[in-house]
Design a protein around this motif. Structure first.
Motif, mmCIF file in Angstrom:
data_model
loop_
_atom_site.group_PDB
_atom_site.id
_atom_site.type_symbol
_atom_site.label_atom_id
_atom_site.label_comp_id
_atom_site.label_asym_id
_atom_site.label_seq_id
_atom_site.Cartn_x
_atom_site.Cartn_y
_atom_site.Cartn_z
ATOM 1 N N PRO A 29 0.808 -1.228 0.000
ATOM 2 C CA PRO A 29 0.000 0.000 0.000
ATOM 3 C C PRO A 29 0.840 1.276 0.000
ATOM 4 O O PRO A 29 0.471 2.260 -0.646
ATOM 5 C CB PRO A 29 -0.826 -0.126 1.288
ATOM 6 C CG PRO A 29 -0.888 -1.587 1.562
ATOM 7 C CD PRO A 29 0.426 -2.130 1.104
ATOM 8 N N VAL A 30 1.956 1.278 0.730
ATOM 9 C CA VAL A 30 2.786 2.487 0.782
ATOM 10 C C VAL A 30 3.348 2.802 -0.598
ATOM 11 O O VAL A 30 3.319 3.948 -1.055
ATOM 12 C CB VAL A 30 3.923 2.304 1.807
ATOM 13 C CG1 VAL A 30 4.868 3.501 1.762
ATOM 14 C CG2 VAL A 30 3.355 2.134 3.212
ATOM 15 N N ARG A 31 3.851 1.795 -1.275
ATOM 16 C CA ARG A 31 4.398 2.009 -2.618
ATOM 17 C C ARG A 31 3.316 2.493 -3.575
ATOM 18 O O ARG A 31 3.540 3.389 -4.391
ATOM 19 C CB ARG A 31 5.017 0.711 -3.135
ATOM 20 C CG ARG A 31 5.595 0.831 -4.539
ATOM 21 C CD ARG A 31 5.991 -0.522 -5.091
ATOM 22 N NE ARG A 31 6.965 -1.189 -4.242
ATOM 23 C CZ ARG A 31 7.413 -2.420 -4.448
ATOM 24 N NH1 ARG A 31 6.944 -3.113 -5.483
ATOM 25 N NH2 ARG A 31 8.295 -2.956 -3.632
ATOM 26 N N MET A 32 2.142 1.916 -3.456
ATOM 27 C CA MET A 32 1.052 2.276 -4.364
ATOM 28 C C MET A 32 0.628 3.734 -4.160
ATOM 29 O O MET A 32 0.482 4.492 -5.135
ATOM 30 C CB MET A 32 -0.130 1.344 -4.138
ATOM 31 C CG MET A 32 -1.331 1.618 -5.021
ATOM 32 S SD MET A 32 -2.569 0.320 -4.788
ATOM 33 C CE MET A 32 -3.978 1.085 -5.571
ATOM 34 N N LEU A 33 0.455 4.156 -2.907
ATOM 35 C CA LEU A 33 0.034 5.529 -2.663
ATOM 36 C C LEU A 33 1.139 6.523 -3.004
ATOM 37 O O LEU A 33 0.855 7.630 -3.467
ATOM 38 C CB LEU A 33 -0.386 5.708 -1.203
ATOM 39 C CG LEU A 33 -1.777 5.209 -0.832
ATOM 40 C CD1 LEU A 33 -2.263 5.890 0.447
ATOM 41 C CD2 LEU A 33 -2.798 5.449 -1.937
ATOM 42 N N THR A 34 2.374 6.150 -2.789
ATOM 43 C CA THR A 34 3.476 7.036 -3.169
ATOM 44 C C THR A 34 3.471 7.277 -4.675
ATOM 45 O O THR A 34 3.631 8.416 -5.139
ATOM 46 C CB THR A 34 4.816 6.438 -2.727
ATOM 47 O OG1 THR A 34 4.829 6.296 -1.305
ATOM 48 C CG2 THR A 34 5.979 7.338 -3.157
#
Length: 355
Positions: A308-313
């Motif tokens: 999720p962190v990579r996706m939102l970044t």
């Protein structure tokens, strides 16, 4: 202040001296040194540059045979510029200290209002990105929260009508009531009712808050109450993206008394590997130079990831690129990914993390 900026006034004085030696009398330009130092140095730096300029000016003036009256006028003007620049530097330093204090208070307010969300909560992985539109601001009218409760994980994403401090105050009210009610109330609709009652007592007649309130009870399904907000996006394990349209549209929070419509609970299956994205209209209404809206669903499909962190970044970076570097409205993104039933990361994500 960058070291290069601090020495720039000295460089300017050196250049003026060189030009004066090579091409004639340029002594009045020495005043550029202390004037520039006012923007890059403290009062002591300004004084040092001013005294250096005066000493060099006197030396060059005597060497060039400048009449005493003319040289005295140049040096007097140089000292006057130095004094004025020193005062300007002092005032600039005070403003910078005030701004630093304000930023510190804003950061403290952000942590109190928009509390950090852990990356893992029970069987879920979570990521949040938030951007305030106001210059130098840390918080705005968009809000989000995620609360682990005895009734499961509960979350809210909302958008307060308006901007500035009044919007921040309303956001604080909503989040305070939500955090208390989410823990106390076993029924998600009761949580929404608590927020509605509080807003009806405290908001003006033209104020309201659009919001999505969601819950993930221990039974494993997904509960959603949409109060006039943009539909969340449900991302399947294989990357398909679909909006969760409200089956029973409800008015924004704070307007129920005017419409007479009460929100209803929407139940959805939510299996391991699926993700739920909640967002505010600062994302979907962001425009590029051609006035085209940012296509969030397409962006989600492009950047779908087990992390999720990579996706939102990736989404946030693409959003900023779409608008040319700066958003003109507050924007919030909250992504919830369900892991396996026992709370472990699914195999694809574990393999990717190992890389």
């Amino acid at each position: 202040m960058a070291p290069g900026m601090c020495v720039l006034p000295v460089v300017v004085v050196t250049v003026v001296v060189f030009i004066d030696i090579v091409g004639g009398i340029w002594l009045p330009l020495l005043a550029a040194g202390p004037a520039l130092a006012a923007a890059t140095n403290g009062p002591r730096g300004v004084l040092g540059v001013g005294l250096l300029s005066a000493a060099l000016g006197a030396t060059l003036g005597i060497e060039h045979g400048v009449p005493a009256g003319e040289l005295a006028a140049v040096l007097s003007a140089l000292l006057a510029v130095t004094a004025a620049s020193g005062l300007a530097s002092t005032l600039r330093g005070r403003r910078e200290r005030v701004l630093a204090a304000v930023r510190s208070v804003a950061e403290a307010a952000q942590h109190a209002l928009l509390q950090p969300v852990p990356e893992t909560v029970g069987p879920f992985r979570v990521a949040v990105r938030y951007s305030a539109a106001a210059a130098e601001a840390r918080i705005g009218g968009d809000l989000y929260a995620l609360v682990p409760t005895p009734h499961g994980v509960r979350l809210i994403v909302g958008d307060v009508r308006g901007k500035g401090l009044p919007a921040v105050g309303t956001a604080a009210l909503v989040l305070g009531v939500f955090r208390e009610a989410a823990y106390d109330e076993p029924d998600l609709l009761a949580v929404v009712d608590r927020i509605e009652r509080s807003l009806s007592r405290n908001l003006g007649p033209d104020d309201f808050v659009t919001a999505v309130v969601a819950g993930c009870p221990p039974s494993g399904h997904l509960e959603i109450v949409n109060c006039g907000h943009a539909p969340p996006l449900l991302i399947s394990a294989d990357g398909d993206v679909r909006p969760v349209e409200s089956t029973h549209p409800a008015p924004p929070l704070g307007l129920r008394a005017l419409s007479g419509q009460a929100p209803r609970l929407q139940h959805l299956p939510f299996t391991a590997g699926e993700q739920l994205l909640l967002y505010t209209d600062g994302v979907t209404e962001a425009r590029d130079q051609d006035r085209a809206f940012y296509p969030l669903a397409d962006g989600v499909a492009r950047h779908a990831s087990d992390d999720p962190v990579r996706m939102l970044t990736a989404l946030h970076d693409e959003l900023l690129a779409h608008v040319g570097g700066r958003l003109h409205d507050d924007a919030a993104l909250l992504l919830l990914r369900k892991q396996t039933a026992d709370g472990k990361i699914p195999e694809p994500a574990r393999a990717e993390a190992a890389l």
